[in-house]
Design a protein around this motif. Structure first.
Motif, PDB file in Angstrom:
ATOM      1  N   ALA A  33      -2.044  -6.885 -10.356  1.00 54.88           N
ATOM      2  CA  ALA A  33      -0.666  -7.308 -10.114  1.00 54.88           C
ATOM      3  C   ALA A  33      -0.543  -8.819  -9.949  1.00 54.88           C
ATOM      4  N   PHE A  34      -1.516  -9.420  -9.270  1.00 55.73           N
ATOM      5  CA  PHE A  34      -1.437 -10.840  -8.957  1.00 55.73           C
ATOM      6  C   PHE A  34      -2.373 -11.712  -9.796  1.00 55.73           C
ATOM      7  N   GLY A  35      -3.165 -11.092 -10.664  1.00 59.08           N
ATOM      8  CA  GLY A  35      -4.106 -11.865 -11.463  1.00 59.08           C
ATOM      9  C   GLY A  35      -5.170 -12.540 -10.613  1.00 59.08           C
ATOM     10  N   ILE A  36      -5.676 -11.792  -9.640  1.00 57.47           N
ATOM     11  CA  ILE A  36      -6.661 -12.302  -8.681  1.00 57.47           C
ATOM     12  C   ILE A  36      -7.999 -11.609  -8.935  1.00 57.47           C
ATOM     13  N   SER A  37      -9.072 -12.316  -8.674  1.00 56.68           N
ATOM     14  CA  SER A  37     -10.406 -11.749  -8.809  1.00 56.68           C
ATOM     15  C   SER A  37     -10.593 -10.563  -7.856  1.00 56.68           C
ATOM     16  N   ARG A  38     -11.036  -9.438  -8.408  1.00 53.85           N
ATOM     17  CA  ARG A  38     -11.297  -8.243  -7.599  1.00 53.85           C
ATOM     18  C   ARG A  38     -12.340  -8.535  -6.522  1.00 53.85           C
ATOM     19  N   THR A  39     -13.349  -9.306  -6.887  1.00 54.94           N
ATOM     20  CA  THR A  39     -14.423  -9.638  -5.944  1.00 54.94           C
ATOM     21  C   THR A  39     -13.884 -10.348  -4.711  1.00 54.94           C
ATOM     22  N   HIS A  40     -12.981 -11.310  -4.917  1.00 57.63           N
ATOM     23  CA  HIS A  40     -12.401 -12.023  -3.781  1.00 57.63           C
ATOM     24  C   HIS A  40     -11.536 -11.094  -2.925  1.00 57.63           C
ATOM     25  N   LEU A  41     -10.827 -10.196  -3.568  1.00 55.36           N
ATOM     26  CA  LEU A  41      -9.964  -9.272  -2.840  1.00 55.36           C
ATOM     27  C   LEU A  41     -10.755  -8.276  -2.003  1.00 55.36           C
ATOM     28  N   VAL A  42     -11.898  -7.849  -2.498  1.00 61.07           N
ATOM     29  CA  VAL A  42     -12.728  -6.912  -1.735  1.00 61.07           C
ATOM     30  C   VAL A  42     -13.072  -7.513  -0.376  1.00 61.07           C
ATOM     31  N   LYS A  43     -13.427  -8.789  -0.369  1.00 62.00           N
ATOM     32  CA  LYS A  43     -13.737  -9.486   0.882  1.00 62.00           C
ATOM     33  C   LYS A  43     -12.507  -9.523   1.798  1.00 62.00           C
ATOM     34  N   CYS A  44     -11.343  -9.845   1.241  1.00 62.59           N
ATOM     35  CA  CYS A  44     -10.100  -9.885   2.032  1.00 62.59           C
ATOM     36  C   CYS A  44      -9.798  -8.514   2.630  1.00 62.59           C
ATOM     37  N   VAL A  45      -9.861  -7.486   1.810  1.00 59.44           N
ATOM     38  CA  VAL A  45      -9.546  -6.138   2.274  1.00 59.44           C
ATOM     39  C   VAL A  45     -10.519  -5.720   3.371  1.00 59.44           C
ATOM     40  N   HIS A  46     -11.778  -6.039   3.202  1.00 63.41           N
ATOM     41  CA  HIS A  46     -12.782  -5.719   4.223  1.00 63.41           C
ATOM     42  C   HIS A  46     -12.431  -6.396   5.549  1.00 63.41           C
ATOM     43  N   HIS A  47     -12.154  -7.698   5.510  1.00 66.80           N
ATOM     44  CA  HIS A  47     -11.827  -8.420   6.736  1.00 66.80           C
ATOM     45  C   HIS A  47     -10.509  -7.948   7.346  1.00 66.80           C
ATOM     46  N   LEU A  48      -9.501  -7.724   6.520  1.00 67.17           N
ATOM     47  CA  LEU A  48      -8.223  -7.238   7.039  1.00 67.17           C
ATOM     48  C   LEU A  48      -8.399  -5.877   7.720  1.00 67.17           C
ATOM     49  N   GLY A  49      -9.309  -5.069   7.201  1.00 66.21           N
ATOM     50  CA  GLY A  49      -9.623  -3.795   7.843  1.00 66.21           C
ATOM     51  C   GLY A  49     -10.337  -3.993   9.167  1.00 66.21           C
ATOM     52  N   MET A  50     -11.321  -4.888   9.199  1.00 67.64           N
ATOM     53  CA  MET A  50     -12.056  -5.169  10.440  1.00 67.64           C
ATOM     54  C   MET A  50     -11.115  -5.712  11.526  1.00 67.64           C
ATOM     55  N   GLY A  52      -8.011  -4.969  11.892  1.00 68.95           N
ATOM     56  CA  GLY A  52      -7.023  -3.984  12.295  1.00 68.95           C
ATOM     57  C   GLY A  52      -5.693  -4.037  11.564  1.00 68.95           C
ATOM     58  N   TYR A  53      -5.638  -4.735  10.436  1.00 69.85           N
ATOM     59  CA  TYR A  53      -4.394  -4.807   9.662  1.00 69.85           C
ATOM     60  C   TYR A  53      -4.326  -3.730   8.588  1.00 69.85           C
ATOM     61  N   LEU A  54      -5.483  -3.289   8.123  1.00 66.44           N
ATOM     62  CA  LEU A  54      -5.549  -2.263   7.087  1.00 66.44           C
ATOM     63  C   LEU A  54      -6.435  -1.113   7.542  1.00 66.44           C
ATOM     64  N   ILE A  55      -6.120   0.056   7.035  1.00 63.30           N
ATOM     65  CA  ILE A  55      -7.005   1.215   7.154  1.00 63.30           C
ATOM     66  C   ILE A  55      -7.662   1.343   5.785  1.00 63.30           C
ATOM     67  N   ASN A  56      -8.979   1.210   5.764  1.00 59.91           N
ATOM     68  CA  ASN A  56      -9.722   1.270   4.507  1.00 59.91           C
ATOM     69  C   ASN A  56     -10.379   2.637   4.378  1.00 59.91           C
ATOM     70  N   GLN A  57     -10.166   3.270   3.248  1.00 63.26           N
ATOM     71  CA  GLN A  57     -10.712   4.591   2.989  1.00 63.26           C
ATOM     72  C   GLN A  57     -11.640   4.502   1.790  1.00 63.26           C
ATOM     73  N   ARG A  58     -12.900   4.831   2.005  1.00 62.30           N
ATOM     74  CA  ARG A  58     -13.889   4.764   0.926  1.00 62.30           C
ATOM     75  C   ARG A  58     -13.872   6.028   0.092  1.00 62.30           C
ATOM     76  N   GLY A  59     -14.549   5.939  -1.025  1.00 59.03           N
ATOM     77  CA  GLY A  59     -14.719   7.125  -1.854  1.00 59.03           C
ATOM     78  C   GLY A  59     -13.901   7.086  -3.123  1.00 59.03           C
ATOM     79  N   ARG A  60     -14.071   8.149  -3.886  1.00 54.95           N
ATOM     80  CA  ARG A  60     -13.446   8.244  -5.209  1.00 54.95           C
ATOM     81  C   ARG A  60     -11.934   8.086  -5.145  1.00 54.95           C
TER      82      ARG A  60
END
Length: 143
Positions: A33-50, A52-60
């Motif tokens: 959607a934003f034309g952003i590197s997936r790799t950079h976003l993975v780090k953001c999502v991980h930290h935002l989850g740590m 307490g801003y996001l609930i991260n659900q692993r798996g398929r």
């Protein structure tokens, strides 16, 4: 004041999650959607989850969603978390000129954060349907 790409990505991730709420969002959807590197976003999502801003659900069928209502997440909170130096005051060496500079920068930083404190993630996505159109967000795919 200039914000880092990391802060930009974190805010965009939260915006997308708010627009999709309560559905799970995939990192790839935000990257596309934003034309952003997936790799950079993975780090953001991980930290935002740590943090307490996001609930991260692993798996398929995994993804992420907001952990708190968007109206309870101030933009300033995210900037303080993601920007080095916004959580601590600059230190002077005791010289009058330096202390004046430090005081001036601190006041400017405080004013900047005060404006951001007055806005939440909900505020910045209040025009959700327009935002989806402008950004080309296909939230239905994010389920």
């Amino acid at each position: 004041m200039r914000l880092t790409s990391y802060t930009n990505y974190a805010l965009r991730t939260l915006m997308y999650a708010a627009l999709a709420h309560p559905r799970l969002v995939r990192v790839q959807d935000v990257a596309d959607a934003f034309g952003i590197s997936r790799t950079h976003l993975v780090k953001c999502v991980h930290h935002l989850g740590m943090w307490g801003y996001l609930i991260n659900q692993r798996g398929r069928n995994g993804g992420f969603r907001l952990a708190r209502p968007a109206a309870e997440i101030s933009v300033a909170e995210i900037v303080r978390r993601t920007e080095e130096g916004f959580s601590s005051a600059p230190v002077g060496n005791g010289e009058t000129a330096v202390l004046r500079l430090v005081e001036t920068v601190q006041r400017a930083q405080s004013a900047f954060l005060a404006v951001l404190e007055a806005h939440t993630i909900a505020d910045i996505v209040a025009n959700g349907s327009e935002l989806r159109d402008v950004l080309g967000l296909d939230i239905d795919r994010a389920a």
